[in-house]
Scaffold this motif. Structure first.
Motif, PDB file in Angstrom:
ATOM      1  N   ILE A  33      -1.244 -71.083 -51.347  1.00 27.87           N
ATOM      2  CA  ILE A  33       0.053 -70.280 -50.847  1.00 27.87           C
ATOM      3  C   ILE A  33       1.110 -70.524 -51.578  1.00 27.87           C
ATOM      4  O   ILE A  33       1.670 -69.551 -51.578  1.00 27.87           O
ATOM      5  CB  ILE A  33       0.868 -70.685 -49.528  1.00 27.87           C
ATOM      6  N   LYS A  34       1.852 -71.184 -52.682  1.00 28.24           N
ATOM      7  CA  LYS A  34       2.150 -71.488 -52.773  1.00 28.24           C
ATOM      8  C   LYS A  34       2.645 -70.545 -54.561  1.00 28.24           C
ATOM      9  O   LYS A  34       3.700 -69.552 -54.756  1.00 28.24           O
ATOM     10  CB  LYS A  34       3.093 -72.706 -53.910  1.00 28.24           C
ATOM     11  N   GLU A  35       0.849 -70.886 -55.315  1.00 32.37           N
ATOM     12  CA  GLU A  35       1.162 -69.094 -56.211  1.00 32.37           C
ATOM     13  C   GLU A  35       1.201 -68.341 -55.457  1.00 32.37           C
ATOM     14  O   GLU A  35       1.808 -67.177 -56.463  1.00 32.37           O
ATOM     15  CB  GLU A  35      -0.420 -70.305 -56.787  1.00 32.37           C
ATOM     16  N   PHE A  36       0.553 -68.124 -54.444  1.00 27.89           N
ATOM     17  CA  PHE A  36       1.066 -66.378 -53.815  1.00 27.89           C
ATOM     18  C   PHE A  36       2.253 -65.990 -53.747  1.00 27.89           C
ATOM     19  O   PHE A  36       2.159 -64.544 -54.026  1.00 27.89           O
ATOM     20  CB  PHE A  36       0.029 -66.619 -52.121  1.00 27.89           C
ATOM     21  N   LEU A  37       2.989 -67.209 -53.087  1.00 29.20           N
ATOM     22  CA  LEU A  37       4.534 -66.559 -52.905  1.00 29.20           C
ATOM     23  C   LEU A  37       5.515 -66.445 -54.491  1.00 29.20           C
ATOM     24  O   LEU A  37       5.801 -65.560 -54.344  1.00 29.20           O
ATOM     25  CB  LEU A  37       4.943 -67.770 -52.376  1.00 29.20           C
ATOM     26  N   GLU A  38       4.594 -66.606 -55.226  1.00 31.63           N
ATOM     27  CA  GLU A  38       5.340 -66.514 -56.909  1.00 31.63           C
ATOM     28  C   GLU A  38       5.065 -64.899 -57.497  1.00 31.63           C
ATOM     29  O   GLU A  38       5.888 -65.348 -58.023  1.00 31.63           O
ATOM     30  CB  GLU A  38       5.435 -67.607 -57.474  1.00 31.63           C
ATOM     31  N   LYS A  39       4.118 -64.261 -56.603  1.00 34.27           N
ATOM     32  CA  LYS A  39       3.729 -62.946 -57.111  1.00 34.27           C
ATOM     33  C   LYS A  39       4.123 -62.144 -57.274  1.00 34.27           C
ATOM     34  O   LYS A  39       5.048 -62.064 -56.230  1.00 34.27           O
ATOM     35  CB  LYS A  39       1.939 -62.948 -56.654  1.00 34.27           C
ATOM     36  N   ASP A  40       4.916 -61.028 -57.906  1.00 33.29           N
ATOM     37  CA  ASP A  40       5.458 -59.819 -57.700  1.00 33.29           C
ATOM     38  C   ASP A  40       4.897 -59.034 -56.166  1.00 33.29           C
ATOM     39  O   ASP A  40       3.511 -59.322 -55.686  1.00 33.29           O
ATOM     40  CB  ASP A  40       6.029 -58.801 -58.395  1.00 33.29           C
ATOM     41  N   ALA A  41       5.480 -58.387 -55.257  1.00 31.99           N
ATOM     42  CA  ALA A  41       4.598 -57.462 -54.322  1.00 31.99           C
ATOM     43  C   ALA A  41       3.319 -56.793 -54.477  1.00 31.99           C
ATOM     44  O   ALA A  41       2.698 -56.688 -53.477  1.00 31.99           O
ATOM     45  CB  ALA A  41       6.197 -56.421 -53.973  1.00 31.99           C
ATOM     46  N   LYS A  42       3.349 -56.050 -56.009  1.00 36.00           N
ATOM     47  CA  LYS A  42       1.737 -55.722 -56.305  1.00 36.00           C
ATOM     48  C   LYS A  42       0.941 -55.852 -55.395  1.00 36.00           C
ATOM     49  O   LYS A  42       0.165 -56.403 -55.687  1.00 36.00           O
ATOM     50  CB  LYS A  42       2.128 -54.375 -57.668  1.00 36.00           C
ATOM     51  N   LEU A  68       6.889 -65.872 -45.966  1.00 39.48           N
ATOM     52  CA  LEU A  68       5.779 -65.387 -45.648  1.00 39.48           C
ATOM     53  C   LEU A  68       4.943 -64.427 -46.813  1.00 39.48           C
ATOM     54  O   LEU A  68       4.153 -64.412 -47.461  1.00 39.48           O
ATOM     55  CB  LEU A  68       5.032 -65.145 -44.357  1.00 39.48           C
ATOM     56  N   LYS A  69       6.368 -63.612 -47.268  1.00 38.81           N
ATOM     57  CA  LYS A  69       5.785 -62.236 -47.934  1.00 38.81           C
ATOM     58  C   LYS A  69       4.640 -61.876 -47.527  1.00 38.81           C
ATOM     59  O   LYS A  69       3.882 -61.300 -48.940  1.00 38.81           O
ATOM     60  CB  LYS A  69       6.025 -62.541 -49.250  1.00 38.81           C
ATOM     61  N   GLY A  70       4.313 -61.190 -46.697  1.00 41.70           N
ATOM     62  CA  GLY A  70       2.320 -60.363 -46.344  1.00 41.70           C
ATOM     63  C   GLY A  70       1.457 -62.306 -46.029  1.00 41.70           C
ATOM     64  O   GLY A  70       0.224 -61.161 -46.199  1.00 41.70           O
ATOM     65  N   ILE A  71       1.500 -63.035 -45.690  1.00 44.23           N
ATOM     66  CA  ILE A  71       0.699 -64.298 -46.074  1.00 44.23           C
ATOM     67  C   ILE A  71      -0.562 -63.397 -44.585  1.00 44.23           C
ATOM     68  O   ILE A  71       0.144 -63.463 -43.897  1.00 44.23           O
ATOM     69  CB  ILE A  71       0.949 -65.655 -45.521  1.00 44.23           C
ATOM     70  N   PRO A  72      -1.634 -63.430 -44.813  1.00 48.58           N
ATOM     71  CA  PRO A  72      -2.381 -63.134 -43.338  1.00 48.58           C
ATOM     72  C   PRO A  72      -2.351 -64.564 -42.425  1.00 48.58           C
ATOM     73  O   PRO A  72      -2.236 -65.604 -43.275  1.00 48.58           O
ATOM     74  CB  PRO A  72      -3.874 -62.693 -43.978  1.00 48.58           C
ATOM     75  N   VAL A  73      -1.804 -63.910 -41.170  1.00 50.38           N
ATOM     76  CA  VAL A  73      -1.908 -65.559 -40.673  1.00 50.38           C
ATOM     77  C   VAL A  73      -2.803 -64.321 -38.962  1.00 50.38           C
ATOM     78  O   VAL A  73      -3.213 -63.500 -38.698  1.00 50.38           O
ATOM     79  CB  VAL A  73      -0.506 -65.491 -39.595  1.00 50.38           C
ATOM     80  N   SER A  74      -3.395 -65.198 -39.016  1.00 50.97           N
ATOM     81  CA  SER A  74      -4.387 -64.807 -37.618  1.00 50.97           C
ATOM     82  C   SER A  74      -3.658 -66.524 -36.195  1.00 50.97           C
ATOM     83  O   SER A  74      -2.892 -66.864 -36.644  1.00 50.97           O
ATOM     84  CB  SER A  74      -6.397 -66.152 -37.553  1.00 50.97           C
ATOM     85  N   PHE A  75      -4.121 -65.593 -35.449  1.00 47.81           N
ATOM     86  CA  PHE A  75      -4.104 -66.031 -33.951  1.00 47.81           C
ATOM     87  C   PHE A  75      -4.713 -66.604 -32.940  1.00 47.81           C
ATOM     88  O   PHE A  75      -5.810 -65.482 -32.908  1.00 47.81           O
ATOM     89  CB  PHE A  75      -3.212 -65.067 -33.549  1.00 47.81           C
TER      90      PHE A  75
END
Lengths: 96, 452
Positions: B3-12, B50-57
């Motif tokens: 998750i941390k790695e994902f959060l550091e990426k740019d929006a694209k 969360l910057k776009g992280i997929p979340v299931s409910f």
């Protein structure tokens, strides 16, 4: 305890029709479940009952109207309720 | 990907990853059926925690415009016109709704088989995913892209499936997270929580969803900590191992748990404790849960929500017919037992006694937490059973499977299940219980075993 009679009675109180097969099966299973539940008879519990595990305070708020943000005509509600052709009214199910 | 790695990426880049995550979810669905309803990615990447992280409910959590069935035929076509509090929070923080995960009908089950979409275990398709939040656990285990699952526990519905699938699962303190928009099973026991492959995902998720909400009177006015900033404990933790759970657990699981704890005795001070109310907690829980469930389910009568038909006969005849058609076996069974334990003549023996036993359980925990930071026990008595082993199981035998997860749930205490290895190639877990609102201790305890 006659479990056949109990299941019959509860199916009326709880408003669920049960088939003969279900009545028979449930009364046997429920007898076993209730017998197991009787285990709690063995523990002496001279304490107050707990209705909620964590105390919560009753808070009052000012009685002011808030904006109701759901537009009832928004597309999604169509999934649950029919909207008339002119788009002005919602048609609920017939209940009488 | 972490998750941390994902959060550091740019929006694209994040957008590309999220697209791939949605594709991955579809593939997992084909093989393991963790979803009741899959959502589509809208292509938008927002900021927030969360910057776009997929979340299931879990499918008992209402999602605006997305079908929400709670695993029941009676709500098969229900589309909520509003979001639950937790859904609002996730959206505000840029989380994307991946889909609605499979569950036992209304949460009634320990194996996720009492419903119409039955997920398979992530490690063996012949085995159950665990209940009731089974879909959430299978999905969490199978997703290789960042994902957080929002699930719910009443008596073990997070710990059991998370443990069966080798992921982390946190059940917060009762009232830590608002239940607004949760389709209720048992109001005094329901708790919304989180599953993740990473402790960081658990911490981040809790930080976002926890807090007071005026729409849920029982949500607690307790400050929300920066859970995502917590690391390993900075002082020695005093641990009480609940020793009398050993007799209910497969010995390999118990000994592996002890190994894991002993290996970290530089940071853990380990003691044995006995829990005197353990056996009684199980029955107290089932009585209370069924009593509350039987009243909660009265709203499904064929008029207000879900399944509707042409009315024939008088109202009572109509309700009885619709309810017979819409509810599954376990729901019917719980309505009958739940009604019985509340009936005049039996109420004192069952319902009221159960509430008193709950007091005893809570008191015993409170005493223990005067001496210990955390209490530890195995998550489940055994590995995930095979479908064929549970399809004809007697209801009381199925209920007994919950013996280890019931006590913290009944007392409303926060608890975390941690994967600790494998037995016969199937995941096993241990759970830690903290005093109320001490989720921080659980999170730092969890970090000790991550990558261990």
């Amino acid at each position: 305890m006659n479990f056949d009679e109990i299941v019959e009675k509860i199916s009326k109180i709880a408003r669920i029709n049960l088939s003969e097969e279900e009545k028979k099966r449930f009364s046997k299973e429920i007898e076993n479940v209730l017998e197991a539940f009787s285990e709690i008879d063995k523990i002496n519990a001279n304490v107050e009952p707990t209705f909620h595990p964590v105390e919560s305070e009753y808070e009052l708020r000012e009685d002011v109207p808030e904006k109701f943000e759901i537009d009832p005509f928004e597309n999604i509600i169509k999934e649950n309720i029919e909207i008339t052709k002119d788009g002005k009214y919602m048609k609920g199910p017939k209940i009488l | 990907m972490k998750i941390k790695e994902f959060l550091e990426k740019d929006a694209k880049t994040r957008k590309e990853i999220v697209e791939k995550a949605f594709e991955e979810a579809e593939k997992i669905q084909e093989e393991y059926s963790p979803f009741i309803t899959l959502n589509k990615f809208d292509g938008k990447i927002e900021e927030g925690k969360l910057k776009g992280i997929p979340v299931s409910f879990k499918d008992s959590i209402c999602t605006k415009g997305i079908r929400t069935t709670a695993g029941s035929k009676i709500l098969m076509n229900y589309v909520p016109p509003f979001d639950a509090h937790v859904v609002e929070k996730i959206k505000e923080n840029g989380g994307k709704i991946l889909g609605k995960t499979a569950m036992d009908e209304f949460g009634f089950g320990s194996f996720c088989i009492n419903t119409f979409i039955i997920p398979k275990n992530a490690y063996d398709k012949e085995r159950v995913s665990g209940g009731s939040s089974g879909g959430a656990a299978t999905l969490t285990a199978k997703m290789s892209y960042p994902h957080i699952a929002i699930a719910e526990s009443t008596g073990g519905s997070i710990t059991t499936p998370a443990s069966f699938n080798g992921v982390y699962g946190l059940t917060p303190t009762y009232g830590r997270v608002s239940r607004y928009g949760l389709i209720d099973y048992s109001n005094s026991l329901d708790k919304i929580g989180i599953m993740s492959k990473e402790i960081f995902g658990i911490a981040l998720g809790l930080e976002i969803i926890a807090g007071k909400d005026p729409r849920d009177m029982t949500s607690a006015n307790v400050p929300v900590a920066s859970y995502s900033k917590i690391g390993k404990p900075n002082k020695k933790l005093k641990i009480g191992v609940i020793k009398n759970t050993e007799k209910y657990t497969r010995k390999e699981i118990f000994s592996e748990m002890m190994n894991k704890l002993q290996k970290n005795n530089d940071i853990l001070e380990i003691h044995d404790v006995e829990m005197n109310t353990l056996d009684y907690a199980l029955y107290s829980y089932y009585i209370i849960a069924m009593a509350e469930a039987s009243t909660n389910l009265s709203k499904y009568c064929g008029l207000r929500y879900g399944l509707q038909k042409e009315i024939e006969g008088n109202y009572n005849e109509y309700f009885s017919k619709i309810r017979a058609e819409g509810f599954g076996d376990e729901a019917k069974r719980r309505i009958i037992i739940g009604t019985f334990v509340r009936m005049a003549g039996y109420k004192d023996k069952y319902y009221e006694k159960a509430l008193k036993v709950r007091t005893l359980v809570i008191n015993e925990f409170s005493e223990k937490f005067k001496d210990f930071d955390l209490l530890v026990l195995p998550s489940t008595p055994n590995i995930a059973p095979k479908f064929k082993e549970v399809e004809r199981i007697e209801p009381i035998e199925a209920y007994k499977f919950d013996i280890l997860t019931i006590p913290p749930n009944l007392a409303g205490l926060p608890h975390l299940t941690i994967p600790i290895g494998k037995l016969e190639n199937m995941p096993i877990g241990m759970q830690a219980i903290a005093n109320k609102f001490e989720e921080e201790k659980l999170i730092s305890f969890g970090y000790i075993f991550e990558n261990d």
